[in-house]
Design a protein around this motif. Sequence first.
Motif, PDB file in Angstrom:
ATOM      1  N   TYR A 126       0.748  -1.209  -0.115  1.00 48.16           N
ATOM      2  CA  TYR A 126       0.095   0.099   0.024  1.00 48.16           C
ATOM      3  C   TYR A 126       0.923   1.196   0.077  1.00 48.16           C
ATOM      4  O   TYR A 126       0.577   2.203  -0.594  1.00 48.16           O
ATOM      5  CB  TYR A 126      -0.825  -0.157   1.422  1.00 48.16           C
ATOM      6  CG  TYR A 126      -2.062  -0.922   1.325  1.00 48.16           C
ATOM      7  CD1 TYR A 126      -3.323  -0.869   0.406  1.00 48.16           C
ATOM      8  CD2 TYR A 126      -1.775  -2.324   1.580  1.00 48.16           C
ATOM      9  CE1 TYR A 126      -4.178  -1.730   0.658  1.00 48.16           C
ATOM     10  CE2 TYR A 126      -2.844  -3.458   1.629  1.00 48.16           C
ATOM     11  CZ  TYR A 126      -3.821  -2.969   1.130  1.00 48.16           C
ATOM     12  OH  TYR A 126      -4.967  -3.991   1.021  1.00 48.16           O
ATOM     13  N   LEU A 127       1.857   1.406   0.617  1.00 48.51           N
ATOM     14  CA  LEU A 127       2.732   2.335   0.755  1.00 48.51           C
ATOM     15  C   LEU A 127       3.552   2.567  -0.592  1.00 48.51           C
ATOM     16  O   LEU A 127       3.767   3.712  -1.101  1.00 48.51           O
ATOM     17  CB  LEU A 127       4.111   2.072   1.718  1.00 48.51           C
ATOM     18  CG  LEU A 127       3.649   2.348   3.263  1.00 48.51           C
ATOM     19  CD1 LEU A 127       4.613   2.024   4.239  1.00 48.51           C
ATOM     20  CD2 LEU A 127       2.946   3.721   3.557  1.00 48.51           C
ATOM     21  N   GLU A 143       5.837   9.810  -8.860  1.00 50.11           N
ATOM     22  CA  GLU A 143       6.274   9.302 -10.323  1.00 50.11           C
ATOM     23  C   GLU A 143       4.756   9.835 -11.154  1.00 50.11           C
ATOM     24  O   GLU A 143       5.158  10.318 -12.282  1.00 50.11           O
ATOM     25  CB  GLU A 143       6.531   7.921 -10.443  1.00 50.11           C
ATOM     26  CG  GLU A 143       7.878   7.815  -9.423  1.00 50.11           C
ATOM     27  CD  GLU A 143       7.834   6.357  -9.157  1.00 50.11           C
ATOM     28  OE1 GLU A 143       7.524   5.280 -10.042  1.00 50.11           O
ATOM     29  OE2 GLU A 143       8.558   5.856  -8.271  1.00 50.11           O
ATOM     30  N   VAL A 144       3.811   9.480 -10.688  1.00 54.48           N
ATOM     31  CA  VAL A 144       2.745   9.671 -11.660  1.00 54.48           C
ATOM     32  C   VAL A 144       2.107  11.301 -11.360  1.00 54.48           C
ATOM     33  O   VAL A 144       1.691  11.959 -12.353  1.00 54.48           O
ATOM     34  CB  VAL A 144       1.480   8.695 -11.282  1.00 54.48           C
ATOM     35  CG1 VAL A 144       0.285   9.032 -12.195  1.00 54.48           C
ATOM     36  CG2 VAL A 144       1.996   7.418 -11.714  1.00 54.48           C
ATOM     37  N   GLY A 145       1.982  11.629 -10.120  1.00 49.67           N
ATOM     38  CA  GLY A 145       1.589  13.069  -9.978  1.00 49.67           C
ATOM     39  C   GLY A 145       0.079  12.990  -9.533  1.00 49.67           C
ATOM     40  O   GLY A 145      -0.581  13.961  -9.745  1.00 49.67           O
ATOM     41  N   ASP A 146      -0.593  11.887  -9.465  1.00 46.69           N
ATOM     42  CA  ASP A 146      -1.989  11.821  -8.987  1.00 46.69           C
ATOM     43  C   ASP A 146      -2.190  11.690  -7.615  1.00 46.69           C
ATOM     44  O   ASP A 146      -2.123  10.646  -6.840  1.00 46.69           O
ATOM     45  CB  ASP A 146      -2.614  10.473  -9.697  1.00 46.69           C
ATOM     46  CG  ASP A 146      -4.007  10.512  -9.753  1.00 46.69           C
ATOM     47  OD1 ASP A 146      -4.541  11.300  -9.037  1.00 46.69           O
ATOM     48  OD2 ASP A 146      -4.710   9.494 -10.452  1.00 46.69           O
ATOM     49  N   PHE A 147      -2.488  12.677  -7.034  1.00 49.58           N
ATOM     50  CA  PHE A 147      -2.411  12.897  -5.627  1.00 49.58           C
ATOM     51  C   PHE A 147      -3.542  12.411  -4.909  1.00 49.58           C
ATOM     52  O   PHE A 147      -3.726  11.744  -4.022  1.00 49.58           O
ATOM     53  CB  PHE A 147      -2.374  14.538  -5.220  1.00 49.58           C
ATOM     54  CG  PHE A 147      -0.750  14.955  -5.469  1.00 49.58           C
ATOM     55  CD1 PHE A 147       0.404  14.425  -5.066  1.00 49.58           C
ATOM     56  CD2 PHE A 147      -0.892  15.910  -6.551  1.00 49.58           C
ATOM     57  CE1 PHE A 147       1.418  15.041  -5.415  1.00 49.58           C
ATOM     58  CE2 PHE A 147       0.284  16.718  -6.806  1.00 49.58           C
ATOM     59  CZ  PHE A 147       1.513  16.083  -6.500  1.00 49.58           C
ATOM     60  N   LYS A 148      -4.868  12.539  -5.596  1.00 53.04           N
ATOM     61  CA  LYS A 148      -6.219  11.991  -5.197  1.00 53.04           C
ATOM     62  C   LYS A 148      -5.863  10.306  -5.094  1.00 53.04           C
ATOM     63  O   LYS A 148      -6.300   9.794  -3.935  1.00 53.04           O
ATOM     64  CB  LYS A 148      -7.271  12.494  -6.091  1.00 53.04           C
ATOM     65  CG  LYS A 148      -7.392  13.785  -6.107  1.00 53.04           C
ATOM     66  CD  LYS A 148      -8.731  14.357  -7.072  1.00 53.04           C
ATOM     67  CE  LYS A 148      -8.848  15.788  -6.898  1.00 53.04           C
ATOM     68  NZ  LYS A 148     -10.321  16.073  -7.730  1.00 53.04           N
ATOM     69  N   GLU A 149      -5.358   9.881  -6.055  1.00 50.40           N
ATOM     70  CA  GLU A 149      -5.379   8.456  -6.093  1.00 50.40           C
ATOM     71  C   GLU A 149      -4.239   8.091  -4.910  1.00 50.40           C
ATOM     72  O   GLU A 149      -4.445   7.059  -4.283  1.00 50.40           O
ATOM     73  CB  GLU A 149      -4.704   7.791  -7.392  1.00 50.40           C
ATOM     74  CG  GLU A 149      -4.702   6.381  -7.645  1.00 50.40           C
ATOM     75  CD  GLU A 149      -6.229   5.928  -7.700  1.00 50.40           C
ATOM     76  OE1 GLU A 149      -6.440   4.493  -7.420  1.00 50.40           O
ATOM     77  OE2 GLU A 149      -6.991   6.623  -8.049  1.00 50.40           O
ATOM     78  N   SER A 150      -3.297   8.788  -4.816  1.00 49.29           N
ATOM     79  CA  SER A 150      -2.107   8.626  -3.681  1.00 49.29           C
ATOM     80  C   SER A 150      -3.142   8.437  -2.194  1.00 49.29           C
ATOM     81  O   SER A 150      -2.808   7.499  -1.487  1.00 49.29           O
ATOM     82  CB  SER A 150      -1.165   9.429  -3.720  1.00 49.29           C
ATOM     83  OG  SER A 150      -0.145   9.321  -2.912  1.00 49.29           O
ATOM     84  N   VAL A 151      -3.725   9.565  -2.255  1.00 50.02           N
ATOM     85  CA  VAL A 151      -4.485   9.947  -0.954  1.00 50.02           C
ATOM     86  C   VAL A 151      -5.453   8.475  -0.608  1.00 50.02           C
ATOM     87  O   VAL A 151      -5.565   8.109   0.294  1.00 50.02           O
ATOM     88  CB  VAL A 151      -5.373  11.058  -0.701  1.00 50.02           C
ATOM     89  CG1 VAL A 151      -6.111  11.036   0.334  1.00 50.02           C
ATOM     90  CG2 VAL A 151      -4.507  12.316  -0.915  1.00 50.02           C
ATOM     91  N   SER A 152      -6.010   8.074  -1.904  1.00 48.59           N
ATOM     92  CA  SER A 152      -6.962   6.813  -1.724  1.00 48.59           C
ATOM     93  C   SER A 152      -6.066   5.940  -1.201  1.00 48.59           C
ATOM     94  O   SER A 152      -6.643   5.114  -0.296  1.00 48.59           O
ATOM     95  CB  SER A 152      -7.508   6.607  -3.208  1.00 48.59           C
ATOM     96  OG  SER A 152      -8.469   5.419  -3.181  1.00 48.59           O
ATOM     97  N   TRP A 153      -4.939   5.427  -1.844  1.00 50.15           N
ATOM     98  CA  TRP A 153      -4.479   4.309  -1.314  1.00 50.15           C
ATOM     99  C   TRP A 153      -3.876   4.408   0.057  1.00 50.15           C
ATOM    100  O   TRP A 153      -3.854   3.365   0.823  1.00 50.15           O
ATOM    101  CB  TRP A 153      -3.175   4.068  -2.550  1.00 50.15           C
ATOM    102  CG  TRP A 153      -3.638   3.483  -3.571  1.00 50.15           C
ATOM    103  CD1 TRP A 153      -4.205   3.870  -4.840  1.00 50.15           C
ATOM    104  CD2 TRP A 153      -4.159   2.076  -3.755  1.00 50.15           C
ATOM    105  NE1 TRP A 153      -4.523   3.081  -5.669  1.00 50.15           N
ATOM    106  CE2 TRP A 153      -4.566   1.622  -5.137  1.00 50.15           C
ATOM    107  CE3 TRP A 153      -4.031   0.757  -3.034  1.00 50.15           C
ATOM    108  CZ2 TRP A 153      -4.787   0.524  -5.608  1.00 50.15           C
ATOM    109  CZ3 TRP A 153      -4.498  -0.392  -3.294  1.00 50.15           C
ATOM    110  CH2 TRP A 153      -5.002  -0.651  -4.664  1.00 50.15           C
TER     111      TRP A 153
END
Length: 887
Positions: free
Chosen positions: A653-654, A663-673
Amino acid sequence: MTRPAFLSLTPPPGYVAGIGRGATGFSTRGGNKNKVVPKRLQAVQNRNGAQQDTDNVQDKEDIEAEQIFATIDSKRNGRNRAESKPKEVTVINQFTDLKRTLTQVTEDEWLNIPEASDMTRRNKRNRLQEQLNRKTYAAPDTLLNKKVDLTTLTEEREKVLSTQLDATLINRNSTTKDDNNISSNSILNDTDKYLNQLESIDNSINMTQSEEIKKMRLIFQSYRKTMPKEPQGWIASARLEEKANKFQLAKNIIDEGCQECPRSDSVWLENIRIHRNDIFKCKTLVATGIKFVPLSQKLWEKAIELESEVINKVRVIRKALIELPTVEGFWKLAVMYEKDKMECLRILNKALEFLPQSLDIWKALVKMQSYDDAVRSIQLMHKNLPNSIDVWIMEVQLEESNNASSFVDKTNNIFINAFKYLKDSNIAFDHFSYISKAINMENEKNFSLTLELFISSLFKFESIDPNQLLTLTKYVESLNDSLTKIICLRELLIIKPTKYSLWKLLQTTCVNQANIPELYKTYDIILFNAKTSYSALKETPTLALLYAKDIWKYSASPDKAIKLIDQTLDIVPLSSDVWFAKLKILCQLSRVEEIEKLFTKMFELFDNQKIKGKERLYIKYVSFLRYQGKSKPAVDFIKEKCLVEFPGFYKFYLQIGQIYEKEVGDFKESVSWYHKGEQNFPENTLFPISLANVYTMGIKNVAKARSTLEMALAKSPRDENLYQSLVQLERSQQNIDQANLLIERALRVLPASPVIWSEKLKSLSGRKSSTKKIIFKDALTKTKNNYLVLLQISLSFYEEGQYKVAMKWLQRAIKGQPQYGDIWIWLARTHQQLKLDLDDIYNKVNLYEPKYGSEWIRVTKGTSTQYFTPSQVVAHSLQTPVDPRVK
C-alpha cells in the motif's frame, strides 16, 4: 585663626573634664557635699574650691532637689542591703549543713570520690603541642623553596639514628658470631634504604648548606669505626660526601674502603663509579679489584665495558671465561664479538660442555649449523632438555626454513605428539601459557607456518571445557592485534562458527594488521571445507554473504563476490538471503539484463520450492520497475500479483501510494491508497504521516494535514514520529510558537525521547549561547548522550560557522551509532567547508554501510538513486545541501 569664645568662659559647677572618655563624678547639681569624690579628682576640686566659696548663695530649688535625690539614693541603697543579707545567711546555712554531714561519710566513699575531668581538653591540647614542639627543627630556607616532604625526610633520618644506636647495643651485648652477622645485615639493609631515599629526596637540597649533613657525617664515621670491614659503611659515606659536592673527600673515603674491604666487589664498583671520568684510573681499579675478587661477575662485566677496542674486549672476555666458565652471558659476548663462523661454532660447542641445558646457546648453535648438523643438535637437545616445548618448536622451524615444500607432511602431528609427551610427563597443559609462547614465537620472523601449526595443534589436542572455552575466548579477545590473535580467533570460530562477534573481531584485527588474506583463508577453511561436508555453510549460509561483502569492500572485485555467491548457491540453493545478496550486487552494478534474468529465475524457484520471503522478492521487483521508469507496470503488478497473494502486507500500500504521489503525480489516487492502508493497518503511523505529506506538498491543504496528524496522535498518544511530523508541519508554516508548544507537550509525555529533544534543539536558532548551553546539557542528560542529540548539537555549531567544533560533535555521534547515515553526510559537509580530504569518509562509510536517517533514506529510497553505494549516497548529498534548521 581666632580663639573660640567658649574657651574663655567659666565651666559650670561640678564639671569634670573628659566625662565622655570615661571620667566620673560629673553633676549638674553641684553642692552634694556628702558625695564621695575620687582621689584622682580631688586635686581638681581643691583648685576650684576658691571659686566655690565665693558663690555661697544658692538657689533654694537646687537645695531642695538635692535633698530629694539624696533621700531616694539612701532608700535604694538600704533596700539592696536588706535583700542581700538573707541570701548570704541562706548560703552560709547551706554550707553549714554540708559540713555537718561530712562526719557521716565513710572512708571508702571518701576514697571513691571521682576526680574532676579535663572538661575543656586544655591539658590534652597542651600535651599535644609539647609533642609537636619536640619534633620542630630549624631548617634552611632552601628546603622551603622546593617541594620537599620534610616529614618523610625527618622520619628517615630518625630511623638511621635509631639504627646506629641499636647496632651499638647489639655489638656490645652479642656474644656469638651469628648474632653479629644478623645485626650487621639489618644495619646494611637500613643503610641501603637510607641511601636510596637520599637519592630521591635530597636531590633538590643544597647539601653544603644543610645542617643535617654534619649529623650524618658523624653517624657514618662512627659506623665505619665500629664496623670497618662492612663495605656499605664506606659506600654510604662516599655517596654522602658526593651529595655534598665534596668529591675529593668521597674519593679518599672510598679508596680507604677498598683497602679495608678488598674482598668486596661492591666497594670496587663504587670506586669505579666515582672515578668514572678517569678511564685509566677505572681500568686500574677494576684490574686491582679482579685480583682480589676473581670470581666477581660484575667486575668482569665492568672490565669488558671499559674497553673500547673490540680486540681488547675479546681478550678480557676470554680471561673472564677462564675464571667463570658457567656464566652464559660471557659465552654470548664471545660469540657476538667473534667474526669467524667456524670459531663461533667452536665457542658454542665449548659453551655447551659447561652449560648443556642452555636453550639460548643451543638456538645460536642450530642457527649457525647446516641442516644435517642442526638435526643432530636437535636430537641432543631432546636428551638434555626433554621437557621443553621449545625443542619441538626449533625442530619445526628448522623444517620450515629448509623444507617448506614438504613442511606439512613432515610436521603434521609433531606438536600433537609433543603435547602428549609433556602431558604424560606430568607437565600441566595450559592454553594461556602456550598462547603467550606463540606471541613470543611471532617475534621471530619468517616462521608463520610454525606459528599456525603450533596454535592449531594447541586447540586440536584435546576438547575444551565450555567454561574454559568462555574464559579462553575472553583472553584471546583481550590480546593485542597480531597474527597470533588472528589464528586463535580462527580456531575459536572453527569450534563456534555462528558467533558473529568473533567474526567481527577477526575482520577488525585483519584490517588493522593489513592482513586481509588471513580473513579470506578463515572463510575458506570454515565454510568451503569439503571434509566437513560444508556443515558450517549449510547451518548459517549468511556467513557466505559476509565473505562476499568483505571481498567487495577490501578487494574491490564484484565479479569475485558474485562467483562466491554462485558457489554458495550450489551448496545451499534454497537460501533466500543468498539470492537477495546476488540481486543487490547486480543492482549496484546496474547490470539490467542479468537482473531481469535473475528475477525470472527467482520467481520460478520461489514458486516451486515454496521458499520464504516471496513478498520481499515482490517488493524488490517493484523497486526495480520504478528504477526503470515503468510506473504503470509496477502499479499493475502490485494490484494483480502482490495484493492478491499478500493482502496483509502493508508495504505494498505504501509503494503504490508513493508511485502515484512521486512518479505519476496523481495526488487523489495517492490519498486513496494511503487511506486504504490506514483502514487496513490502523496502528501503523506511516500512513497518516504519508497522508499529511501529500496534503501539505501536493494538495496544499495544511488544515487537512494537521487534522490527520492530530487524529492519529489521539489514537497513538505516545508515538514520537507523529509529534515530530506535526512539529515539522507547523514549522514549515512559520508557526514557531505553535511548534514550540507542541514540543513542550510532547516532552511532558515523552521526557526522554531523543527525537523530540532534537526538534527542541532545532528551535534554538538565534538564541544566546548561554541559553543553548543549558538546553544542550538538559538534552544530553535526559537522553543519555543519544546520537540524535549529538547530531543536532553539531548542526547548531555548523549553522554558526563553527565547523571544527561541529566536526568534533559529529565524530562523537558516529561513535554512538555509525549506522545512522545522516551523521556521515553532515560530517562530509563539514569536511567540505574546512577543505579537508573526503577519501577517509568514503572508505569508512562503505565499511559501516549505514541504513538509517531521514536524509539518508530520502536518497536510498529514491527511484533513481536506490542502488547507490554508501559513498555515492554521501557524494550525492554533498551536491544538494540541506539547511540544518529545516532538516
